[in-house]
Design a protein around this motif. Structure first.
Motif, PDB file in Angstrom:
ATOM      1  N   MET A   1      53.261 -47.557 -45.341  1.00 54.24           N
ATOM      2  CA  MET A   1      54.190 -47.953 -46.404  1.00 54.24           C
ATOM      3  C   MET A   1      55.530 -48.345 -45.807  1.00 54.24           C
ATOM      4  SD  MET A   1      53.585 -45.541 -49.729  1.00 54.24           S
ATOM      5  CE  MET A   1      53.705 -43.943 -48.980  1.00 54.24           C
ATOM      6  N   GLN A   2      55.988 -47.562 -44.836  1.00 55.37           N
ATOM      7  CA  GLN A   2      57.289 -47.847 -44.219  1.00 55.37           C
ATOM      8  C   GLN A   2      57.266 -49.221 -43.558  1.00 55.37           C
ATOM      9  OE1 GLN A   2      58.270 -47.799 -40.687  1.00 55.37           O
ATOM     10  NE2 GLN A   2      60.319 -48.387 -41.420  1.00 55.37           N
TER      11      GLN A   2
ATOM     12  N   GLY B   1      57.323 -51.895 -46.061  1.00 60.02           N
ATOM     13  CA  GLY B   1      58.650 -51.987 -46.661  1.00 60.02           C
ATOM     14  C   GLY B   1      59.612 -52.769 -45.785  1.00 60.02           C
TER      15      GLY B   1
ATOM     16  N   PRO C   1      56.129 -53.491 -51.497  1.00 58.71           N
ATOM     17  CA  PRO C   1      56.544 -52.076 -51.485  1.00 58.71           C
ATOM     18  C   PRO C   1      56.719 -51.506 -52.885  1.00 58.71           C
ATOM     19  CG  PRO C   1      57.805 -53.323 -49.901  1.00 58.71           C
ATOM     20  CD  PRO C   1      57.004 -54.334 -50.665  1.00 58.71           C
ATOM     21  N   ALA C   2      57.265 -52.290 -53.795  1.00 62.09           N
ATOM     22  CA  ALA C   2      57.434 -51.788 -55.159  1.00 62.09           C
ATOM     23  C   ALA C   2      56.066 -51.477 -55.786  1.00 62.09           C
ATOM     24  CB  ALA C   2      58.187 -52.806 -56.005  1.00 62.09           C
TER      25      ALA C   2
END
Lengths: 260, 281, 345
Positions: free
Chosen positions: A217-218, A221, A228-229
Motif C-alpha cells: 500500500m505504501q 501510495g 491509494p484512496a
C-alpha cells in the motif's frame, strides 16, 4: 444545557470522523476525468501484486492468531489455576508491546537474528517469515491476553479442571476440549483484533523486507494518485467487516451461554 | 512452597517473551552503550545531541503530547456525552463499534484517507475553496506538518480514548452524584472533588497509552510524508534501512531514546497512579 | 402548621403513573416510615422530596418554603442511600466534611463538626480510614454522619439497612432512632421491612401501587389495618368466612357462634379477620381442628382448620400441655380480638 454540550461533542466528533471517510470514497471514484467511476478499484483488483500481498498478509494474520492462541490460552489458564502470584508479572509483560515501539522491537530482531548470529533467522525467506510471525504475535499479545483473561474470569477454572480430572481427562484434553470452547467468544474477539492489526501492518514487514500488504500500500501510495484512496476504502471495509464479525460472534457466544 | 514443577506450565510463554520481546529490546539497550568493537561507550548517546536528532525528538514529543492531550479531551467529551449527557441511549452501541474500527484504522490507509480529504486536491480542501473561498494551503496549512500529523493521528487516538474511558465513566455510580448533589455540591464541585479524582488513574493510563501509541507510529507518517518530516520513528526507519545515516550505533542510541521516552511516560503514569490510588485496595 | 408538607403529589414516567395523589403532613422532629413492597412508589416519593425527580403534579413544602422546583443542592436535605454511597476517594473525615466544605465552612469549624459527628455515630477513631477499610455497618454510619453534618432540615433514609446482615440491621436501626430523637430531626425512612417500620417509627405510611393505603402510628397500622392490603402486608392475618347478621350493631356469625364487634360494619365487602396472637382458645365456641404444632420457644404456634380456612394461632409458652395434631379445640368468640378488613374496590 448539558444535552446541548453532549450533542455538540457528538456532532463535532461525527463530522471529524465522517469527512475523511467521505473524502476518501469520493476521491477513489474520481479516476476518470469529469465523472465518477470504479476505475481505481478495477485497477487495484486487477493488480497481481495486490492479490499476492493481500493473500500473504491474510495468511500471516491467520497464523498469528493460531500462534497467539497457542501461547496465550494455556498460559492464562495455568496462571489462573496454579500460579496466581505470577499474574502481575505476566500482565506486565503482555503490556510491554504497547510501550516499546514496534520499530524498536523489529530493530532488535534484525540485530539479534542476523546471518552471523546463533539463530540466523533472517538468513532465509522461511526464517524471516517465522520472525515476522513472531513479531506479529508480539504486537497482538496485549489484545489477545486481555481478551482471553477476561473470558477466563467468567469461568470457575478450578472447579472445571477438578471436575475434568476426576473424570480422568489429561491436560491437553482439558485445555483443548474444555477451556478453549468455553472462552471461544473471548478468543474470537482477540483474534479479530489481531487480524485487524496484522492485515495492514507496515513497519515490521517493511524492515524485514517481506511482501506484505502494508508495504505494498505504501509503495502504491508513493506512485499513484487514485488507487491509494480505493485501497483505503477496501482496508477500512475489511477492518469494519472484522469488527462486525467479532461483535456478531461474541453476541452469539453470549446468547449461547445464557441459553445454556 | 508447593509450586514445584508448576512453573513449567508458563515456560513456553516466557521463552517466547524473552526471545521476541525482552532479548531484542535488551540488545538495543546494550548496543546503545557499545562501540563497534564491543567496548563500553557513551559516544552513541552523545551523538543524540546532534541538532537534527534533538529536533526530531522535540517534534515527535510535541506531536505525541498534542495528539494524546487532544485525543483524551475529545474522546472524554464524546464518551461522557454518550454515557451521561442525556443523548439517546441507542447512540452508544454504534459509537463503540465505530471506535473499535477506527482505533485499528491506523497505518498506511489512514494517511491515504487524509490525503484524499485534506491534501492539496482533497475533498474538504476543494469544498472550502469552492463554497467559502477559503484556501487553507494559502493560509499556511500543510498536511505534512505538526498540525497536519496531529490532526491525522487523532483519527485513531480519539476512538482509543473512547474505548478506554467509557467503562470507567460507566463505573461512576449514580449514588455518588446524587449524594454530592444532596449535600449541596454544584455540578462543578462534584466533578472536581469526586468524579475526576476517581477517574484520575484511568485518565492518566489513557494519556500514557495514547502518548506511546503516537510516539511509536511509523506507517501513517511515512505514508503521509515519505521521509520529509523528520520525526524520530521516521529517522530511525531510514537509519535501519541504511538510507541516511551510516553509523548503526547511532540507530541503537535513537531506539534507546525512544524506549526512554515511552518508559518515562509510563513510569510517570505508574508513580502518579500509585499516589492517586492510595484510597484503593 | 406542620414542618414538611407533601401536597397532592403525582408522578408519571411516560404513560405509567407510579404515584397517585400523595399527600402527607409531617411534624417537626417526627420519624415517618414509608412501608410497602418494591415498586409501590415509596422510593419515588422520597426522590421527589430530595429533588431527584420532579413531581408531575403537586407541591412540596419544607418549613413553609415551596421547594418543588428547587434543585437538590438547594434544599438543605440529608440523605442516606441503600448501597453506602460514600465517596471512595475520600477518607471518613473528608466524606463527613464534604457538605460543609462545599458550603464554604472554614477548616477549623469543619474539623470540630466532623469530630462531633464521628463521636455521635460512635466511630471517633476512624477519621483517617477509607471506605473500603470499613464494614458495611460502619460505612452506613459514616453515611449517616455525612448526611447530618451540614445540619439538614429533613433527613431521608432510602432503605439504609437492606444491604446489611440481620444482626447489624437491628442494632443500627436502634442507633438511627436514638440519634434522630437526640437531634430532633424530621426524618423519612423508606423500607419494605414491616418489623423495621413498626419498631422505630412515630407514624407509618403503608403504600401500595402508588397510593398511600393507610397512615397511622405503628399500633394503629397493626391493630386497625384499614385495608386488606395493609392487614396482609403488615403482620400475619387470618381471614374467616363469616356472615353479617346486623351491620348497625356489628353482629356477625361464624361457624355457628355469634360474634359481637360492638361497632358498626362499614358498607361494602368486608372480611372478618384476626392476628395469630389475637385468637384465644376456650372450652366452647368456634370449632377448630389442629393440623400442626410448632414450638418456637417463647411462643407455641398452632396451625388449625376453621371451616374451609387454614389459620395460625400463637400463644405464649405456658405450662399448659402442647396440643397434638388432630386435636379438636374451640376459639373464643368473646375474648379473641377481631378485625374488620375492607376489600379493595
Amino acid at each position: 444545557m448539558k444535552r446541548l454540550w453532549s450533542w455538540g461533542a457528538i456532532i463535532a466528533g461525527a463530522l471529524y470522523f465522517l469527512l475523511p471517510l467521505i473524502g476518501t470514497l469520493e476521491f477513489s471514484l474520481r479516476m476518470r476525468r469529469g465523472e465518477y467511476s470504479l476505475d481505481a478499484y478495477r485497477s487495484v483488483l486487477a493488480d497481481p501484486a495486490f492479490r499476492a500481498t493481500f493473500g500473504y498478509s491474510v495468511a500471516m494474520a491467520l497464523l498469528t492468531i493460531l500462534l497467539g492462541v497457542l501461547i496465550v490460552v494455556p498460559t492464562a489458564y495455568w496462571v489462573r489455576l496454579r500460579l496466581p502470584r505470577l499474574r502481575p508479572v505476566i500482565e506486565f509483560i503482555t503490556l510491554l508491546p504497547l510501550v516499546i515501539p514496534a520499530i524498536v522491537v523489529v530493530f532488535g530482531y534484525i540485530r539479534l537474528y542476523n546471518t552471523s548470529s546463533l539463530l540466523p533467522l533472517t538468513g532465509s525467506a522461511t526464517g524471516t517469515n517465522l520472525l515476522l510471525l513472531c513479531g506479529y504475535a508480539t504486537l497482538a499479545l496485549p489484545y489477545m491476553y486481555r481478551a482471553v483473561d477476561t473470558g477466563l474470569s467468567t469461568l470457575d477454572v478450578r472447579s472445571l479442571t477438578e471436575a475434568a480430572q476426576s473424570l480422568g481427562a489429561g491436560w491437553v484434553r482439558i485445555i483443548g476440549n474444555l477451556i478453549l470452547p468455553n472462552v471461544m467468544g473471548a478468543v474470537m474477539s482477540g483474534a479479530f483484533l489481531s487480524f485487524a492489526i496484522v492485515i495492514g501492518e507496515f513497519t515490521m514487514a517493511a524492515l524485514l523486507n517481506r511482501p506484505a500488504f502494508g508495504p505494498y500500500m505504501q509503495l502504491l501510495g508513493a506512485n499513484r494518485a487514485y488507487e491509494p484512496a480505493a485501497l483505503a476504502v477496501i482496508a477500512f471495509a475489511a477492518t469494519w467487516g472484522c469488527m462486525g464479525l467479532m461483535q456478531l460472534i461474541s453476541r452469539l457466544a453470549s446468547v449461547r451461554r445464557t441459553a445454556r | 512452597m508447593r509450586t514445584g514443577w508448576n512453573w513449567l506450565g508458563v515456560l513456553p510463554f516466557f521463552v517466547f517473551a524473552v526471545l521476541f520481546l525482552v532479548l531484542p529490546t535488551m540488545n538495543i539497550v546494550i548496543g546503545a552503550f557499545r562501540n563497534p568493537q564491543g567496548e563500553f561507550t557513551l559516544a552513541n548517546l552523545a551523538g543524540l545531541s546532534a541538532p537534527r536528532i534533538v529536533d526530531s525528538f522535540a517534534i515527535s514529543i510535541r506531536i505525541s503530547l498534542a495528539s494524546a492531550a487532544l485525543g483524551c479531551l475529545v474522546g472524554f467529551a464524546m464518551a461522557a456525552a454518550v454515557v451521561m449527557g442525556g443523548v439517546p441511549a441507542w447512540l452508544k452501541a454504534p459509537l463503540m463499534t465505530f471506535s473499535g474500527v477506527a482505533s485499528n484504522f491506523a497505518g498506511v490507509p489512514l494517511a491515504f484517507a487524509f490525503i484524499a480529504t485534506l491534501g492539496r486536491v482533497g475533498l474538504v480542501t476543494m469544498l472550502l475553496r469552492q463554497w467559502f473561498g477559503i484556501n487553507i494551503y494559502a493560509m499556511g496549512f500543510n498536511l505534512l506538518s505538526f498540525w497536519g500529523l496531529t490532526l491525522t493521528y487523532l483519527f485513531f487516538q480519539i476512538p482509543l480514548m473512547i474505548l478506554i474511558i467509557t467503562p470507567a465513566l460507566e463505573g461512576l455510580r449514580r449514588e455518588w452524584r446524587e449524594a454530592a448533589e444532596v449535600l449541596g455540591a454544584s455540578t462543578g464541585q462534584y466533578w472536581r472533588m469526586v468524579a475526576l479524582p476517581i477517574l484520575f488513574p484511568s485518565l492518566l493510563g489513557a494519556f500514557a497509552l495514547l502518548f506511546a501509541n503516537s510516539f511509536g507510529a511509523v506507517a501513517t507518517a511515512y505514508a503521509l510524508t515519505g521521509s520529509s518530516l523528520s520525526i524520530v520513528p521516521i529517522m530511525l526507519f531510514a537509519q535501519i534501512r541504511g538510507d541516511v545515516l551510516q553509523d548503526p550505533h547511532l540507530g541503537y542510541a535513537m531506539a534507546f531514546g525512544m524506549i526512554v521516552v515511552t518508559g518515562i511516560a509510563n513510569l510517570a503514569y505508574v508513580i502518579m497512579r500509585s499516589r492517586a490510588e492510595r484510597w484503593m485496595r | 402548621m406542620s414542618f414538611l408538607n407533601l401536597d397532592h403529589l403525582q408522578k408519571s414516567f411516560g404513560s405509567t403513573q407510579v404515584v397517585h395523589d400523595f399527600s402527607l403532613s409531617v411534624d417537626k422532629g417526627e420519624f415517618i416510615s414509608f412501608l410497602g413492597p418494591s415498586g409501590c412508589g415509596k422510593t419515588t416519593v422520597l426522590r421527589m422530596v430530595a429533588g431527584f425527580e420532579e413531581p408531575s403534579e403537586g407541591r412540596i413544602l419544607i418549613d413553609g418554603q415551596d421547594v418543588t422546583r428547587l434543585r437538590p443542592n438547594q434544599r438543605q436535605i440529608g440523605m442516606v442511600f441503600q448501597a453506602y454511597a460514600l465517596f471512595p476517594n475520600l477518607n471518613v473525615a473528608e466524606n463527613v466534611g464534604f457538605g460543609l466544605k462545599v458550603a464554604g465552612v472554614p477548616r477549623s469549624e469543619r474539623a470540630s463538626r466532623v469530630a462531633e459527628m464521628l463521636e455521635l455515630i460512635g466511630l471517633p477513631d476512624m477519621a483517617a480510614r477509607f471506605p473500603w477499610q470499613l464494614s458495611g455497618g460502619q460505612q452506613q454510619r459514616v453515611a449517616l454522619a455525612r448526611a447530618l453534618a451540614p445540619r439538614p432540615r429533613v433527613l431521608l433514609l432510602d432503605e439504609p439497612l437492606s444491604a446489611l446482615d440481620a444482626k447489624i440491621r437491628v442494632s443500627l436501626r436502634n442507633q438511627i432512632r436514638e440519634i434522630q430523637q437526640q437531634l430532633g430531626i424530621t426524618t423519612i425512612f423508606v423500607t419494605h421491612d414491616q418489623e423495621e417500620a413498626l419498631s422505630i417509627s412515630d407514624r407509618i405510611v403503608v403504600m401500595h401501587r402508588g397510593i398511600a393505603e393507610q397512615t397511622g402510628t405503628p399500633p394503629q397500622i397493626y391493630n386497625q389495618p384499614a385495608t386488606e392490603f395493609v392487614a396482609g402486608f403488615v403482620g400475619k392475618l387470618n381471614l374467616f368466612d363469616a356472615t353479617v347478621l346486623d351491620r348497625a350493631s356489628g353482629l356477625v356469625s361464624l361457624a355457628g357462634s355469634e360474634i359481637r364487634l360492638n361497632r358498626p360494619i362499614p358498607p361494602g365487602r368486608v372480611s372478618l379477620a384476626a392476628r395469630p396472637e389475637g385468637l384465644v382458645l376456650a372450652e366452647t365456641g368456634i370449632p377448630a381442628e389442629v393440623t400442626g404444632v410448632e414450638f418456637l420457644g417463647s411462643v407455641q404456634r398452632l396451625r388449625a382448620r376453621v371451616g374451609e380456612r387454614d389459620i395460625v394461632l400463637d400463644r405464649f409458652n405456658t405450662d399448659a400441655s402442647l396440643p397434638q395434631t388432630g386435636d379438636r379445640l374451640h376459639l373464643s368468640p368473646e375474648l379473641s380480638r377481631w378485625l374488620l378488613v375492607s376489600h379493595e374496590q
